[in-house]
Design an enzyme around this catalytic site. Structure first.
Site, PDB file in Angstrom:
ATOM      1  N   PRO A 302       1.493 -25.393   7.148  1.00  0.00           N
ATOM      2  CA  PRO A 302       0.724 -24.738   6.072  1.00  0.00           C
ATOM      3  C   PRO A 302       1.674 -24.285   4.970  1.00  0.00           C
ATOM      4  O   PRO A 302       2.511 -23.415   5.180  1.00  0.00           O
ATOM      5  CB  PRO A 302       0.070 -23.542   6.787  1.00  0.00           C
ATOM      6  CG  PRO A 302       0.900 -23.297   7.993  1.00  0.00           C
ATOM      7  CD  PRO A 302       1.516 -24.600   8.393  1.00  0.00           C
ATOM      8  N   LEU A 303       1.555 -24.890   3.800  1.00  0.00           N
ATOM      9  CA  LEU A 303       2.493 -24.670   2.696  1.00  0.00           C
ATOM     10  C   LEU A 303       1.780 -23.924   1.569  1.00  0.00           C
ATOM     11  O   LEU A 303       0.835 -24.449   0.975  1.00  0.00           O
ATOM     12  CB  LEU A 303       3.031 -26.005   2.177  1.00  0.00           C
ATOM     13  CG  LEU A 303       3.768 -26.861   3.215  1.00  0.00           C
ATOM     14  CD1 LEU A 303       3.913 -28.293   2.721  1.00  0.00           C
ATOM     15  CD2 LEU A 303       5.124 -26.263   3.532  1.00  0.00           C
ATOM     16  N   GLN A 356      -4.808 -20.897   8.661  1.00  0.00           N
ATOM     17  CA  GLN A 356      -3.812 -19.882   8.976  1.00  0.00           C
ATOM     18  C   GLN A 356      -4.192 -18.554   8.332  1.00  0.00           C
ATOM     19  O   GLN A 356      -4.502 -18.501   7.141  1.00  0.00           O
ATOM     20  CB  GLN A 356      -2.424 -20.309   8.486  1.00  0.00           C
ATOM     21  CG  GLN A 356      -1.324 -19.367   8.940  1.00  0.00           C
ATOM     22  CD  GLN A 356       0.044 -19.776   8.438  1.00  0.00           C
ATOM     23  OE1 GLN A 356       0.318 -19.713   7.238  1.00  0.00           O
ATOM     24  NE2 GLN A 356       0.925 -20.188   9.341  1.00  0.00           N
ATOM     25  N   CYS A 387       5.974 -15.395   7.676  1.00  0.00           N
ATOM     26  CA  CYS A 387       6.113 -15.249   6.225  1.00  0.00           C
ATOM     27  C   CYS A 387       7.218 -14.240   5.906  1.00  0.00           C
ATOM     28  O   CYS A 387       7.147 -13.081   6.346  1.00  0.00           O
ATOM     29  CB  CYS A 387       4.792 -14.808   5.610  1.00  0.00           C
ATOM     30  SG  CYS A 387       4.848 -14.698   3.809  1.00  0.00           S
ATOM     31  N   LYS A 426       2.608 -18.889  14.498  1.00  0.00           N
ATOM     32  CA  LYS A 426       3.850 -19.416  13.896  1.00  0.00           C
ATOM     33  C   LYS A 426       4.801 -18.250  13.680  1.00  0.00           C
ATOM     34  O   LYS A 426       4.441 -17.251  13.041  1.00  0.00           O
ATOM     35  CB  LYS A 426       3.550 -20.113  12.569  1.00  0.00           C
ATOM     36  CG  LYS A 426       4.764 -20.818  11.963  1.00  0.00           C
ATOM     37  CD  LYS A 426       4.381 -21.603  10.714  1.00  0.00           C
ATOM     38  CE  LYS A 426       5.554 -22.441  10.214  1.00  0.00           C
ATOM     39  NZ  LYS A 426       6.659 -21.622   9.689  1.00  0.00           N
ATOM     40  N   HIS A 456      10.020 -21.547  13.716  1.00  0.00           N
ATOM     41  CA  HIS A 456      10.912 -21.953  12.620  1.00  0.00           C
ATOM     42  C   HIS A 456      12.301 -21.428  12.952  1.00  0.00           C
ATOM     43  O   HIS A 456      12.478 -20.222  13.170  1.00  0.00           O
ATOM     44  CB  HIS A 456      10.408 -21.369  11.295  1.00  0.00           C
ATOM     45  CG  HIS A 456      11.203 -21.802  10.110  1.00  0.00           C
ATOM     46  ND1 HIS A 456      10.918 -21.375   8.832  1.00  0.00           N
ATOM     47  CD2 HIS A 456      12.249 -22.632   9.979  1.00  0.00           C
ATOM     48  CE1 HIS A 456      11.767 -21.914   7.983  1.00  0.00           C
ATOM     49  NE2 HIS A 456      12.595 -22.683   8.668  1.00  0.00           N
ATOM     50  N   GLY A 489      12.027 -27.053  11.031  1.00  0.00           N
ATOM     51  CA  GLY A 489      13.216 -26.746  10.253  1.00  0.00           C
ATOM     52  C   GLY A 489      14.120 -27.937  10.020  1.00  0.00           C
ATOM     53  O   GLY A 489      14.559 -28.597  10.964  1.00  0.00           O
ATOM     54  N   ASP A 490      14.368 -28.263   8.731  1.00  0.00           N
ATOM     55  CA  ASP A 490      15.392 -29.236   8.311  1.00  0.00           C
ATOM     56  C   ASP A 490      15.098 -30.671   8.734  1.00  0.00           C
ATOM     57  O   ASP A 490      16.025 -31.439   8.976  1.00  0.00           O
ATOM     58  CB  ASP A 490      16.769 -28.837   8.860  1.00  0.00           C
ATOM     59  CG  ASP A 490      17.236 -27.493   8.340  1.00  0.00           C
ATOM     60  OD1 ASP A 490      16.673 -27.038   7.334  1.00  0.00           O
ATOM     61  OD2 ASP A 490      18.145 -26.902   8.936  1.00  0.00           O
ATOM     62  N   ALA A 511       7.661 -29.294   7.000  1.00  0.00           N
ATOM     63  CA  ALA A 511       7.277 -28.465   5.846  1.00  0.00           C
ATOM     64  C   ALA A 511       7.902 -29.012   4.566  1.00  0.00           C
ATOM     65  O   ALA A 511       7.330 -29.868   3.896  1.00  0.00           O
ATOM     66  CB  ALA A 511       7.701 -27.018   6.100  1.00  0.00           C
TER      67      ALA A 511
END
Length: 641
Positions: A302-303, A356, A387, A426, A456, A489-490, A511
């Site tokens: 979710p971005l 979310q 967040c 998350k 994350h 992540g990454d 993401a």
């Protein structure tokens, strides 16, 4: 040698990027300006010869307000350019950026009653402040942007009529809105987008007339110091339970009143309004809830801002399996805010979809979960405990919940009780950089009934700097077992995805990698690097604008809203380095590439980190920007002069 020193200072990219493509910042922008002028001269010779400034038309010029430069920095901040090595990279959000609502660009707005062809009666009566003269509106309306209307071609009718910026495609000789009857009848059902907010429900939410029986029961149990359980009365209002409706014991067994007990005399029949279904009175036990089995699937994160519905459609087309809506604030949903409910909308192509929620208190989160359980179609609900932004953290939400275990537990248990779909969470590794908390929280989340957790591999303090800690994620997989744990992540290549899966995670969430190259899902599934051309990338952007016009509308307001989200996405897309330019694969997500010249003009233009060049790309797809148009990306690090 100057280029080598410059690139080694920016992360050693010269070792993997072909030297023949490398250039300096000045040469890069000189190339774009020269090619842009050349192209503008060509277009002017073919078209009109109005003596405008070809190098920088007024519509493209970014307005400099309050002493700001084109990249949004003040003149004072831009002065020390003689020593760029001492200048810190811009970080954080552009909180003071200039916001212009899309309605500002459409000053003379036509009355909705005329747009919807019900001119006999105005919706607003004598208080209407909109135009009712179509001729006067057309005098000030900007020119059409193209000969094709996406809505007319997709649904057979454009609901925006004469206000559509592509109105020439569906207006008759007398200005009437044309309809393709066969296509309109075929596209009427089912609706392509679900989870809209009903007007009646919005009014009830604004007037606080919606009752939350199940949530209130769970909150009462919290106040009494009792953990919430699968109690039967949670689903049944007290008045209905007293009228002899079937009850359910703690084991989930339905108890049907015989009419012979003291509470229901034989002579008093129960009045009903039709057949009584189990769905009305029987709550699902935890073991009866729908299971969320997404092991091994590719999960689009979710971005916020960029993870909108048109972007998710692009990612679904390239192979994303699971999608999730943007973070929605529970208090705004409970107040019936249309802008917040828009984040819950689901396209029919999203077969596994979740929403979310963000919140800091058990009462609002539990009530919001019950509201969503009644009104929207989702496969899971996710709690945002990752967040990092101050606005959320200082109110006790996001990452702050990792340090508020009591509130966190009440939120998870309360939401889990009122939801009919699985609950996911998350999280990040922790709040502080060297103080990991996730491994302690995961066993508790498993005991609280969470179906899946996404971790994350960074702390709140790290934000998006440094590399994600996949070694710690591997440790957390063991702590969470048997609950599935997704890692995040990454991930920017299929090699990154393969290494991530070797840690034992149930799946991976993608993401920023999806923002840089949405075709990453295809690369992972096909285990290859895709040397995608600039024309193919432009076609992806063209599809995004079509989806955006379909979602936000084809009038001026919809066009400018689509442009705004396109520009936000372009602020990430410019970081992508084409595979054909790299001497060593793959590209790393945290290494910002140096300036380089692409294999053609369009590829070079897409690599620009200037907002003015992103605007130029948007004009290729959505026509000229309005006068005095201003754009500054959400994140400071996304634009340079």
């Amino acid at each position: 040698m100057d280029i080598r020193r410059m690139c080694s200072a920016s992360g050693g990219y010269w070792r993997i990027l072909g030297l023949k493509y490398l250039t300096t910042k000045e040469q890069f922008h000189q190339f774009l300006e020269a090619k842009g002028q050349e192209k503008a001269c060509r277009e002017t010779e073919v078209g009109d010869s109005a003596g405008n400034d070809l190098a920088e038309p007024e519509a493209k010029r970014i307005r400099l307000e309050d002493g700001q430069t084109e990249d949004g920095q003040t003149e004072e901040a831009a002065e020390p350019r003689e020593q760029p090595q001492t200048q810190k990279r811009a970080r954080g959000q552009n909180k003071g950026r200039h916001h212009v609502k899309p309605t500002h660009y459409d000053k003379n707005r036509l009355c909705p009653s005329l747009i919807q062809e019900s001119a006999a009666k105005c919706f607003f009566g004598d208080r209407c402040r909109f135009l009712h003269d179509v001729g006067r509106y057309l005098e000030t309306k900007p020119a059409d942007l193209g000969p094709r209307c996406v809505l007319f071609e997709t649904f057979g009718r454009c609901p925006y009529g004469v206000t559509c910026r592509f109105a020439g495609a569906h207006l008759g000789p007398e200005g009437q809105n044309l309809v393709q009857e066969e296509l309109a009848a075929r596209g009427a059902q089912p609706p392509p987008v679900r989870n809209g907010l009903d007007k009646a429900l919005q009014q009830q939410l604004r007037k606080r007339e919606v009752r939350f029986e199940r949530a209130e029961l769970a909150l009462r149990r919290f106040s009494q110091g009792q953990p919430p359980g699968p109690t039967p009365a949670a689903a049944v209002p007290e008045d209905r339970a007293a009228e002899g409706a079937p009850r359910q014991d703690n084991c989930g067994v339905q108890q049907v009143p015989t009419g012979l007990g003291p509470s229901t005399p034989p002579s008093s029949p129960v009045q009903t309004c039709g057949p009584l279904t189990d769905e009305d009175v029987v709550r699902l036990r935890p073991c009866e809830k729908k299971r969320l089995d997404i092991r091994g699937k590719l999960y689009l994160a979710p971005l916020t801002t960029c993870g909108n519905l048109p972007f998710r459609r692009i990612c679904k087309r390239f192979g994303a399996d699971v999608t999730c809506g943007e973070m929605a604030v529970c208090t705004n949903l409970l107040q019936g805010q249309m802008s917040e409910w828009a984040l819950l909308k689901r396209h029919q192509c999203e077969d596994i979809f979740g929403v979310q929620l963000e919140g800091a208190f058990p009462d609002t989160m539990t009530k919001c979960a019950e509201l969503l359980s009644r009104t929207v179609e989702v496969d899971f609900v996710d709690i945002n405990v990752g967040c990092p932004i101050d606005l959320v953290y200082k109110k006790g939400g996001g990452c702050a919940l990792m340090n508020r275990s009591t509130k966190f537990q009440q939120i998870v248990r309360g939401m889990n009780q009122v939801l009919d779909v699985p609950l996911t969470v998350k999280i990040r590794t922790g709040v502080q950089e060297r103080v990991n908390l996730a491994h302690r929280l995961l066993p508790e989340l498993r005991d609280w009934g969470v179906a899946l957790v996404t971790l994350h591999g960074r702390s709140r303090e790290q934000r998006y700097t440094k590399l994600a800690d996949w070694q710690y994620i591997e440790e957390c997989v063991k702590a969470a077992s048997p609950m599935p744990l997704f890692g995040n992540g990454d991930i920017l290549s299929f090699e990154d995805a393969n290494r991530a899966m070797q840690t034992g995670v149930a799946g991976i969430m993608i993401a920023r990698g999806a923002l840089l190259k949405p075709w990453l899902f295809t690369e992972i599934k096909e285990q290859r690097h895709w040397d995608i051309s600039s024309s193919e990338r432009l076609d992806i952007l063209r599809d995004f604008t079509s989806y955006g016009l379909e979602h936000w509308g084809s009038d001026t307001q919809g066009v400018e809203k689509t442009r705004r989200f396109l520009l936000e996405w372009l602020s990430f897309l410019c970081r992508y380095v084409p595979v054909g330019l790299l001497e060593r694969l793959p590209q790393r997500i945290n290494e910002r590439p140096p300036y380089y010249l692409g294999r053609d003009y369009l590829e070079t233009l897409m690599a620009s980190q200037k907002a003015a060049d992103w605007i130029r790309i948007s004009e290729m797809l959505l026509g000229p920007v309005p006068p005095n148009f201003v754009f500054l990306p959400k994140h400071k690090a996304n634009a340079y002069k």
